[in-house]
Design an enzyme around this catalytic site. Structure first.
Site, PDB file in Angstrom:
ATOM      1  N   ARG A 228      17.851  83.649  41.319  1.00 24.86           N
ATOM      2  CA  ARG A 228      18.849  82.702  40.794  1.00 24.86           C
ATOM      3  C   ARG A 228      20.086  83.405  40.246  1.00 24.86           C
ATOM      4  O   ARG A 228      19.982  84.331  39.455  1.00 24.86           O
ATOM      5  CB  ARG A 228      18.218  81.835  39.695  1.00 24.86           C
ATOM      6  CG  ARG A 228      19.239  80.881  39.046  1.00 24.86           C
ATOM      7  CD  ARG A 228      18.580  79.756  38.292  1.00 24.86           C
ATOM      8  NE  ARG A 228      17.856  80.187  37.120  1.00 24.86           N
ATOM      9  CZ  ARG A 228      17.138  79.355  36.350  1.00 24.86           C
ATOM     10  NH1 ARG A 228      17.066  78.067  36.656  1.00 24.86           N
ATOM     11  NH2 ARG A 228      16.494  79.808  35.306  1.00 24.86           N
TER      12      ARG A 228
ATOM     13  N   ARG B   8      21.416  85.440  34.373  1.00 24.48           N
ATOM     14  CA  ARG B   8      21.244  85.196  32.941  1.00 24.48           C
ATOM     15  C   ARG B   8      20.427  86.311  32.306  1.00 24.48           C
ATOM     16  O   ARG B   8      19.549  86.867  32.943  1.00 24.48           O
ATOM     17  CB  ARG B   8      20.554  83.844  32.733  1.00 24.48           C
ATOM     18  CG  ARG B   8      21.464  82.660  33.002  1.00 24.48           C
ATOM     19  CD  ARG B   8      20.735  81.335  33.181  1.00 24.48           C
ATOM     20  NE  ARG B   8      19.491  81.206  32.453  1.00 24.48           N
ATOM     21  CZ  ARG B   8      18.695  80.159  32.548  1.00 24.48           C
ATOM     22  NH1 ARG B   8      19.032  79.131  33.327  1.00 24.48           N
ATOM     23  NH2 ARG B   8      17.580  80.091  31.868  1.00 24.48           N
TER      24      ARG B   8
HETATM   25  P1  ADP Z   1      15.173  77.048  33.011  1.00 22.98           P
HETATM   26  O1  ADP Z   1      16.138  76.310  33.872  1.00 22.98           O
HETATM   27  O2  ADP Z   1      14.873  78.422  33.510  1.00 22.98           O
HETATM   28  O3  ADP Z   1      13.950  76.285  32.673  1.00 22.98           O
HETATM   29  P2  ADP Z   1      16.804  76.395  30.703  1.00 22.98           P
HETATM   30  O4  ADP Z   1      18.207  76.736  31.021  1.00 22.98           O
HETATM   31  O5  ADP Z   1      16.403  74.988  30.786  1.00 22.98           O
HETATM   32  O6  ADP Z   1      15.878  77.322  31.600  1.00 22.98           O
HETATM   33  O7  ADP Z   1      16.450  76.921  29.255  1.00 22.98           O
HETATM   34  C1  ADP Z   1      16.751  78.238  28.850  1.00 22.98           C
HETATM   35  C2  ADP Z   1      16.144  78.481  27.471  1.00 22.98           C
HETATM   36  O8  ADP Z   1      16.752  77.611  26.505  1.00 22.98           O
HETATM   37  C3  ADP Z   1      14.654  78.203  27.353  1.00 22.98           C
HETATM   38  O9  ADP Z   1      13.855  79.306  27.772  1.00 22.98           O
HETATM   39  C4  ADP Z   1      14.517  77.932  25.851  1.00 22.98           C
HETATM   40  O10 ADP Z   1      14.550  79.124  25.098  1.00 22.98           O
HETATM   41  C5  ADP Z   1      15.791  77.153  25.555  1.00 22.98           C
HETATM   42  N1  ADP Z   1      15.604  75.696  25.720  1.00 22.98           N
HETATM   43  C6  ADP Z   1      16.190  74.892  26.647  1.00 22.98           C
HETATM   44  N2  ADP Z   1      15.791  73.618  26.501  1.00 22.98           N
HETATM   45  C7  ADP Z   1      14.927  73.598  25.462  1.00 22.98           C
HETATM   46  C8  ADP Z   1      14.155  72.573  24.834  1.00 22.98           C
HETATM   47  N3  ADP Z   1      14.180  71.291  25.246  1.00 22.98           N
HETATM   48  N4  ADP Z   1      13.369  72.936  23.773  1.00 22.98           N
HETATM   49  C9  ADP Z   1      13.331  74.202  23.323  1.00 22.98           C
HETATM   50  N5  ADP Z   1      14.019  75.215  23.895  1.00 22.98           N
HETATM   51  C10 ADP Z   1      14.804  74.932  24.958  1.00 22.98           C
HETATM   52  P1  ADP Z   2      15.446  74.644  37.120  1.00 23.93           P
HETATM   53  O1  ADP Z   2      16.680  73.972  36.565  1.00 23.93           O
HETATM   54  O2  ADP Z   2      14.308  73.683  37.306  1.00 23.93           O
HETATM   55  O3  ADP Z   2      15.048  75.861  36.342  1.00 23.93           O
HETATM   56  P2  ADP Z   2      17.212  75.473  39.296  1.00 23.93           P
HETATM   57  O4  ADP Z   2      17.864  74.232  39.785  1.00 23.93           O
HETATM   58  O5  ADP Z   2      18.016  76.388  38.440  1.00 23.93           O
HETATM   59  O6  ADP Z   2      15.798  75.141  38.596  1.00 23.93           O
HETATM   60  O7  ADP Z   2      16.699  76.257  40.590  1.00 23.93           O
HETATM   61  C1  ADP Z   2      16.069  77.538  40.484  1.00 23.93           C
HETATM   62  C2  ADP Z   2      16.508  78.412  41.678  1.00 23.93           C
HETATM   63  O8  ADP Z   2      15.951  77.890  42.885  1.00 23.93           O
HETATM   64  C3  ADP Z   2      18.022  78.442  41.922  1.00 23.93           C
HETATM   65  O9  ADP Z   2      18.358  79.738  42.360  1.00 23.93           O
HETATM   66  C4  ADP Z   2      18.251  77.405  43.022  1.00 23.93           C
HETATM   67  O10 ADP Z   2      19.375  77.741  43.835  1.00 23.93           O
HETATM   68  C5  ADP Z   2      16.944  77.500  43.816  1.00 23.93           C
HETATM   69  N1  ADP Z   2      16.487  76.202  44.365  1.00 23.93           N
HETATM   70  C6  ADP Z   2      16.563  74.981  43.778  1.00 23.93           C
HETATM   71  N2  ADP Z   2      15.999  74.027  44.546  1.00 23.93           N
HETATM   72  C7  ADP Z   2      15.520  74.671  45.660  1.00 23.93           C
HETATM   73  C8  ADP Z   2      14.826  74.226  46.843  1.00 23.93           C
HETATM   74  N3  ADP Z   2      14.485  72.937  47.013  1.00 23.93           N
HETATM   75  N4  ADP Z   2      14.504  75.153  47.756  1.00 23.93           N
HETATM   76  C9  ADP Z   2      14.831  76.470  47.563  1.00 23.93           C
HETATM   77  N5  ADP Z   2      15.483  76.945  46.484  1.00 23.93           N
HETATM   78  C10 ADP Z   2      15.838  76.059  45.534  1.00 23.93           C
END
Ligand code: ADP
Ligand code: ADP
Ligand code: ZN
Length: 229
Positions: free
Chosen positions: A129, A162
């Site tokens: 990602r 990130r």
């Molecule tokens: P991902 O897409 O990989 O799940 P996010 O961008 O949603 O990651 O979240 C990144 C980080 O921000 C999490 O690992 C956590 O530390 C914090 N975070 C995001 N949403 C929440 C939530 N609803 N409650 C607690 N921590 C959160």
């Molecule tokens: P989340 O918000 O649930 O953590 P993301 O939307 O950030 O997930 O997606 C995680 C990674 O997977 C990103 O690099 C995105 O481009 C890729 N991705 C998302 N959906 C798909 C899919 N259906 N097939 C393959 N790769 C995907």
């Protein structure tokens, strides 16, 4: 069309990718708690300072901090007609707080779309990602590459990985998901709100399934929003 949607799924399931496209189609905001936290980090706010260490480890930020931040966001006027929540709620306490908050406005969630993937699929997605520093758009080196390496298609911004995109933090985030967030699947199933979507399909096919789910929960897309599809 009013539509209040929660996207549920483990880190890497594709919530952000799907929410972004759906938000454009519906004309409602994409509210991602992770993005809100990252904005606070960038601006160097007190809330950002409180959240940083948790985020870097892959742990959840405490509920009090998280709930207050999201409550403030969905109270803004652009959310009056609906929103797509991505990454919130992540604990039962957050789900209960959300329910109370909406009840207080005389509203409620319309649907919770659970984007199901296996852990190995989530890990492979997280490993590749890349995120736009400017607009937050997400790409994948293999599955969804930008037209030009390192550059956002949408805005020309710089793509970066990130700081919490380490293998160690990924494993921690998936563990935290299983312990604290997975119980929400049953919570929302019992509430009659849960619809499951196969998240291992292509981005386009997941989006098509998601739109069908949203149409059946919220009524057909308005002419105006349908035009944008
Ligand atoms: P991902 O897409 O990989 O799940 P996010 O961008 O949603 O990651 O979240 C990144 C980080 O921000 C999490 O690992 C956590 O530390 C914090 N975070 C995001 N949403 C929440 C939530 N609803 N409650 C607690 N921590 C959160
Ligand atoms: P989340 O918000 O649930 O953590 P993301 O939307 O950030 O997930 O997606 C995680 C990674 O997977 C990103 O690099 C995105 O481009 C890729 N991705 C998302 N959906 C798909 C899919 N259906 N097939 C393959 N790769 C995907
Ligand atoms: Zn961008």
């Amino acid at each position: 069309m009013g539509c209040r949607i929660v996207l549920l799924g483990m880190p890497g399931a594709g919530k952000g990718t799907q929410a972004e496209q759906l938000a454009q189609a519906l004309g409602v905001p994409h509210v991602a708690s992770g993005d809100l936290f990252r904005e606070h980090l960038d601006k160097g706010t007190e809330l950002g300072r409180q959240a940083r260490a948790y985020m870097e480890r892959g742990d959840l930020v405490p509920d009090e901090v998280t709930i207050g931040m999201v409550a403030e966001r969905i109270a803004r006027p652009d959310c009056a007609n609906g929103f797509i929540l991505d990454g919130f709620p992540r604990t039962v306490a957050q789900a209960e707080a959300l329910e109370r908050l909406l009840k207080g406005n005389g509203t409620a969630l319309d649907v919770v779309a659970f984007i199901r993937v296996r852990e190995e699929v989530a890990l492979a997605r997280l490993a590749g990602r890349w995120t736009c520093r400017n607009c937050g758009a997400v790409y994948h080196t293999l599955f969804n590459p930008p037209r030009q390496a390192g550059v956002c298609d949408a805005c020309g911004g710089e793509l970066y990985q990130r700081p919490d995109e380490t293998e160690e933090a990924h494993r921690r985030r998936l563990q935290v998901y299983q312990q604290q967030t997975a119980p929400l699947v049953d919570y929302y199933r019992r509430a009659g709100l849960l619809v499951e979507i196969d998240g291992e399909q292509s981005i386009e096919d997941v989006q098509a399934d998601l739109r069908a789910v949203v149409e059946s929960a919220c009524g057909s897309l308005t002419a105006e929003s349908a035009e944008r599809l």
